[in-house]
Motif scaffolding. Sequence first.
Motif, PDB file in Angstrom:
ATOM      1  N   SER A 182       1.239   1.893  -3.974  1.00 59.34           N
ATOM      2  CA  SER A 182       0.850   2.418  -3.946  1.00 59.34           C
ATOM      3  C   SER A 182       0.648   3.639  -4.030  1.00 59.34           C
ATOM      4  N   ARG A 183       1.224   4.351  -2.994  1.00 58.60           N
ATOM      5  CA  ARG A 183       1.205   6.033  -2.604  1.00 58.60           C
ATOM      6  C   ARG A 183       1.532   6.614  -3.249  1.00 58.60           C
ATOM      7  N   TRP A 184       3.176   6.114  -3.103  1.00 58.36           N
ATOM      8  CA  TRP A 184       4.471   6.795  -3.755  1.00 58.36           C
ATOM      9  C   TRP A 184       4.114   7.134  -5.216  1.00 58.36           C
ATOM     10  N   GLU A 218       1.888   9.498  -6.080  1.00 60.48           N
ATOM     11  CA  GLU A 218       2.698  11.064  -5.111  1.00 60.48           C
ATOM     12  C   GLU A 218       3.275  10.947  -6.496  1.00 60.48           C
ATOM     13  N   ASN A 244       0.519  -0.921   0.029  1.00 58.20           N
ATOM     14  CA  ASN A 244       0.090  -0.071  -0.082  1.00 58.20           C
ATOM     15  C   ASN A 244       1.041   1.463   0.095  1.00 58.20           C
ATOM     16  N   CYS A 245       2.107   1.544   0.611  1.00 55.39           N
ATOM     17  CA  CYS A 245       2.862   2.568   0.998  1.00 55.39           C
ATOM     18  C   CYS A 245       3.538   2.545  -0.870  1.00 55.39           C
ATOM     19  N   ARG A 302      -4.273   2.230  -5.887  1.00 56.40           N
ATOM     20  CA  ARG A 302      -3.744   1.049  -5.703  1.00 56.40           C
ATOM     21  C   ARG A 302      -3.769  -0.498  -6.608  1.00 56.40           C
ATOM     22  N   LYS A 324      -6.889   7.232  -4.052  1.00 57.14           N
ATOM     23  CA  LYS A 324      -6.072   5.572  -3.678  1.00 57.14           C
ATOM     24  C   LYS A 324      -6.138   4.286  -4.224  1.00 57.14           C
TER      25      LYS A 324
END
Length: 103
Positions: free
Chosen positions: A45-47, A50, A42-43, A65, A61
């Motif tokens: 996918s967040r990066w 970003e 998940n991190c 993902r 989000k």
Amino acid sequence: MDDRTRIEVEAAAFRRLRQHLIEDRPDAQNIDLMNLAGFCRNCLSRWYAEAAAEHGIEMTKDEAREAYYGMPMSEWKARHQTEATPEQQAAFEKSFAENVGKG
């Protein structure tokens, strides 16, 4: 190494990490990754979202993902995630606060 080659090598390394976590080792639980390393799928996918935003591409989000997992998060969870133990959950709360919740 010139900048273009460096970027291509970094992108290839990211794709290989994604392959490893999505295809080769889907059994590695996100909560265990987070508790051990301070980041999980998940991190990543967040990066990814970003980095896209830095290029003017907005992603939710869920969109990020799905782009990372190659399927909706609900499908990934149903296929690969197990229920967290109370010990895993307690360790996660600490890891999340230290690695994600800061700033």
